[in-house]
Enzyme design. Structure first.
Site, PDB file in Angstrom:
ATOM      1  CE1 TYR A  38      42.313 -62.009  41.858  1.00 46.24           C
ATOM      2  CE2 TYR A  38      42.290 -64.178  42.891  1.00 46.24           C
ATOM      3  CZ  TYR A  38      41.771 -63.263  41.991  1.00 46.24           C
ATOM      4  OH  TYR A  38      40.704 -63.618  41.213  1.00 46.24           O
ATOM      5  CB  THR A  82      43.740 -60.775  38.729  1.00 46.71           C
ATOM      6  OG1 THR A  82      44.166 -61.846  37.901  1.00 46.71           O
ATOM      7  CG2 THR A  82      42.243 -60.577  38.573  1.00 46.71           C
ATOM      8  CB  SER A 105      44.343 -69.603  40.276  1.00 48.10           C
ATOM      9  OG  SER A 105      43.690 -68.887  41.292  1.00 48.10           O
ATOM     10  CG  HIS A 117      37.162 -62.155  37.545  1.00 55.23           C
ATOM     11  ND1 HIS A 117      38.412 -61.787  37.970  1.00 55.23           N
ATOM     12  CD2 HIS A 117      36.866 -63.287  38.231  1.00 55.23           C
ATOM     13  CE1 HIS A 117      38.827 -62.648  38.900  1.00 55.23           C
ATOM     14  NE2 HIS A 117      37.905 -63.573  39.067  1.00 55.23           N
ATOM     15  CE  LYS A 172      42.089 -63.250  34.159  1.00 51.45           C
ATOM     16  NZ  LYS A 172      41.178 -63.328  35.303  1.00 51.45           N
TER      17      LYS A 172
HETATM   18  C1  FMN Z   1      35.270 -70.468  39.227  1.00 52.28           C
HETATM   19  C2  FMN Z   1      36.134 -69.352  38.735  1.00 52.28           C
HETATM   20  C3  FMN Z   1      37.248 -68.993  39.484  1.00 52.28           C
HETATM   21  C4  FMN Z   1      38.098 -67.989  39.010  1.00 52.28           C
HETATM   22  N1  FMN Z   1      39.231 -67.693  39.729  1.00 52.28           N
HETATM   23  C5  FMN Z   1      40.098 -66.769  39.260  1.00 52.28           C
HETATM   24  C6  FMN Z   1      41.318 -66.512  39.931  1.00 52.28           C
HETATM   25  O1  FMN Z   1      41.638 -67.144  40.922  1.00 52.28           O
HETATM   26  N2  FMN Z   1      42.112 -65.543  39.428  1.00 52.28           N
HETATM   27  C7  FMN Z   1      41.804 -64.828  38.302  1.00 52.28           C
HETATM   28  O2  FMN Z   1      42.553 -63.954  37.881  1.00 52.28           O
HETATM   29  N3  FMN Z   1      40.666 -65.077  37.639  1.00 52.28           N
HETATM   30  C8  FMN Z   1      39.808 -66.037  38.079  1.00 52.28           C
HETATM   31  N4  FMN Z   1      38.676 -66.297  37.378  1.00 52.28           N
HETATM   32  C9  FMN Z   1      38.415 -65.577  36.116  1.00 52.28           C
HETATM   33  C10 FMN Z   1      39.058 -66.308  34.938  1.00 52.28           C
HETATM   34  O3  FMN Z   1      40.454 -66.192  34.962  1.00 52.28           O
HETATM   35  C11 FMN Z   1      38.569 -65.744  33.597  1.00 52.28           C
HETATM   36  O4  FMN Z   1      38.771 -64.355  33.587  1.00 52.28           O
HETATM   37  C12 FMN Z   1      37.109 -66.050  33.316  1.00 52.28           C
HETATM   38  O5  FMN Z   1      36.737 -67.314  33.789  1.00 52.28           O
HETATM   39  C13 FMN Z   1      36.884 -65.982  31.820  1.00 52.28           C
HETATM   40  O6  FMN Z   1      35.544 -66.126  31.526  1.00 52.28           O
HETATM   41  P1  FMN Z   1      34.852 -67.518  31.065  1.00 52.28           P
HETATM   42  O7  FMN Z   1      34.710 -68.333  32.310  1.00 52.28           O
HETATM   43  O8  FMN Z   1      33.558 -67.031  30.539  1.00 52.28           O
HETATM   44  O9  FMN Z   1      35.733 -68.174  30.029  1.00 52.28           O
HETATM   45  C14 FMN Z   1      37.808 -67.317  37.809  1.00 52.28           C
HETATM   46  C15 FMN Z   1      36.689 -67.697  37.066  1.00 52.28           C
HETATM   47  C16 FMN Z   1      35.880 -68.705  37.508  1.00 52.28           C
HETATM   48  C17 FMN Z   1      34.711 -69.115  36.651  1.00 52.28           C
END
Ligand code: FMN
Length: 424
Positions: A154, A180, A130, A321, A297
Site C-alpha cells: 500500500y 494495490t 500484505s 478487492h 493489483k
Molecule cells: C479480510 C481481507 C483483507 C484484505 N486485505 C488486503 C490487503 O491487505 N491488501 C490487498 O492488496 N488486498 C487485500 N484484500 C483483498 C485480497 O487480496 C483479494 O483481492 C480478495 O480477497 C479476493 O477476493 P476473494 O476474497 O473473494 O477471494 C483483503 C481481502 C480480505 C477479505
C-alpha cells in the site's frame, strides 16, 4: 527396483482416511466452509473478512460472473497424466494459484500470517505478504525456507516508508512487488460500519509498520491526522480499546502503557498509510527502486492495463478487492477478457475476487488468466484449523482444479482456453 509410488491424490487421501474414521479438518464446500468459520469467529472478525462495500452487489457479481460461464467437457482425450503447473516470473508453480494478500489475519487466528506462510510453503503456493499483515514479513519469510513469496504494497504518504518496505521485501526473498491501487481510500464497508469496528484503530494489522525503522523514526515527528483531530470521548469502551491496542503492540504491556507508543503508532499509521493523490507519474519512483517484477493489483479497464505496460509494469492483477471497495463495480471475470486482449501476452495477467473452487480457477485460466489468487476461503480455513486448515484448503483447491481440468479433457494448463467455456 520398482518405480517409486506416486503420492496419494488428495481425493484418495480423504476417502482412505475416512476408512480410519478421520474427517477433513475444514469443510470442502465453500458455503459450508464460510458458515463453519462464521460460527467460530467473533461477529466483528467475521464481518471484516466476509463483508464487501455497500449493498455487496459486487461481491455477488463476482460469483455471478463465474456462474454465467459453464465448462464444456471434451471426451476421449488421454488425461491419464495431468500437469497443473504453470510458469510465472521464472518459477514453476504447482498450480495457477497464489494466496492473496489479506490483512489483519490475527482476526482469524493468533498465528495469523505465520500459519499461512507455513501452509503456503508446504503446499508450494506463493504467499503474497500484505502491507496490513499481523506478523512482520521477516518472521514469515524465515518460516518459509526457499518457498515463493511476494510482497503487496500500500503506497504510503511517506516515500521513505515505501522505499523501506520494498527494501525489506527484497531482503525477505520476495520475488515480486504487488502494488494495490484500489484502496487509496477505504471502501464503504457496511458490515464494519454497522458494528463501528475497524481493526487498525485497535492496533491490529499494522505489524509491517511497527517493525519498520523508517516508520518508528517518524513517530518522533508525527504527521497531522488526514481528516483533522477527532473529538475524544473517554469511557469504559475507549479504555478497553486502549488496552486492546496496547496488547497488540510489540514489547511489554506496562512499558507500552507508560510510553503511549501504541497509540502514537496507530495515529501515525492512520495519518500516513495511504496516498489518495497517487498517479501514474509516481510509478517510476518504484520502478527505479527495485529490480523485482512489479504487478499492479486492481486493474479493471483495458486502457489502464495498456498504460501499465507503457510504464514498464511486469504484470497485472485484475481485481476488485473481493467486492470490498466499489460496490457496483464490474465483476473481475467480466473484466478479464478485455484486459487480456489489451495486454496481448506481453506480461502475465492474474485475477482474483470470487475464486471458490477448482472450476473457478479453470474458468479464469480459460479466459486468459495466468494464475488466480484466493482470499477469503483461506482465511476461513485459518479460523477453523490454523496452519493445517490453510494447508488442507490449498491442497483441496489444487486437487479440485486438477480433476476439473482432466474431466474437461485437458491434460495440461496450456490446453485450457475460451473454447472450453460456454455462456450459461
Ligand atoms: C479480510 C481481507 C483483507 C484484505 N486485505 C488486503 C490487503 O491487505 N491488501 C490487498 O492488496 N488486498 C487485500 N484484500 C483483498 C485480497 O487480496 C483479494 O483481492 C480478495 O480477497 C479476493 O477476493 P476473494 O476474497 O473473494 O477471494 C483483503 C481481502 C480480505 C477479505
Amino acid at each position: 527396483m520398482s518405480a517409486p509410488r506416486p503420492p496419494l491424490s488428495r481425493q484418495s487421501e480423504v476417502y482412505l482416511e475416512g476408512m480410519a474414521g478421520k474427517k477433513p479438518l475444514v469443510p470442502i464446500h465453500p458455503r459450508r466452509l464460510e458458515e463453519a468459520a462464521r460460527r467460530k469467529m467473533t461477529p466483528e472478525a467475521y464481518a471484516y473478512v466476509a463483508g464487501g462495500a455497500g449493498a455487496e452487489a459486487t461481491v455477488q457479481a463476482n460469483r455471478a460472473a463465474f456462474e454465467r460461464r459453464r465448462i464444456v467437457p471434451r471426451m476421449l482425450r488421454d488425461v491419464s497424466a495431468r500437469d497443473t503447473s504453470v510458469e510465472l516470473f521464472g518459477r514453476t508453480l504447482p498450480a495457477p494459484l497464489l494466496a492473496a494478500p489479506v490483512g489483519v489475519l490475527e482476526l482469524a487466528h493468533p498465528e495469523a500470517d505465520l500459519a499461512v506462510a507455513r501452509a503456503a510453503a508446504e503446499a508450494g503456493v506463493p504467499m503474497v505478504f500484505s502491507s496490513q499483515a499481523s506478523v512482520a514479513m521477516e518472521a514469515c519469510a524465515a518460516a518459509m525456507g526457499a518457498a515463493p513469496r511476494w510482497f503487496q504494497l500500500y503506497w504510503s504518504r511517506s516515500d521513505a516508508l515505501v522505499e523501506s518496505f520494498v527494501r525489506r521485501a527484497e531482503g525477505c526473498g520476495c520475488e515480486a512487488v504487488v502494488v494495490t491501487l484500489d484502496t487509496t481510500l477505504l471502501g464503504w464497508r457496511t458490515r464494519d460500519l454497522e458494528l463501528a469496528y475497524l481493526p487498525f484503530l485497535r492496533g491490529k494489522g499494522i505489524a509491517q509498520y511497527v517493525s519498520d525503522p523508517v516508520f518508528l523514526a517518524s513517530l518522533a515527528d508525527p504527521a497531522p491526522p488526514p481528516g483533522g483531530a477527532a473529538k475524544r470521548t473517554v469511557n469504559l469502551h475507549t479504555l478497553g480499546a486502549f488496552a486492546e491496542l496496547t496488547r497488540a503492540h510489540p514489547g511489554s504491556f506496562w512499558k507500552n502503557v507508560r510510553s503511549k507508543a501504541p497509540l502514537a503508532a496507530v495515529q501515525q499509521f492512520i495519518a500516513t498509510y495511504s496516498r489518495p493523490s497517487l498517479t501514474w507519474d509516481d510509478l517510476p519512483f518504484l520502478r527505479a527502486r527495485t529490480k523485482l517484477p512489479i504487478l499492479l493489483k486492481g486493474i479493471l479497464h483495458p486502457d489502464d492495463a495498456r498504460r501499465a505496460l507503457d510504464h514498464g509494469i511486469d504484470g497485472i492483477i485484475v481485481s476488485n478487492h473481493g467486492g470490498r471497495q466499489v460496490d457496483g463495480s464490474i465483476a473481475t471475470l467480466d473484466a478479464l477478457p478485455a484486459v487480456v486482449a489489451a495486454v496481448d501476452g506481453r506480461v502475465p495477467v492474474l485475477m482474483d475476487s470470487g475464486i471458490r473452487g477448482g472450476a473457478d480457477i479453470f474458468k479464469a485460466v480459460a479466459l486468459g488468466a495466468r494464475a488466480v489468487l484466493v482470499g477469503r476461503p483461506y482465511v476461513y480455513a485459518l479460523a477453523l484449523a490454523g496452519r493445517a486448515g490453510v494447508h488442507e484448503l490449498l491442497r483441496n483447491l489444487v486437487a479440485d482444479f486438477e480433476l476439473t481440468m482432466g474431466l474437461a479433457g485437458c491434460a495440461s494448463v496450456s490446453e485450457i482456453n475460451a473454447e472450453c467455456l460456454a455462456e450459461a
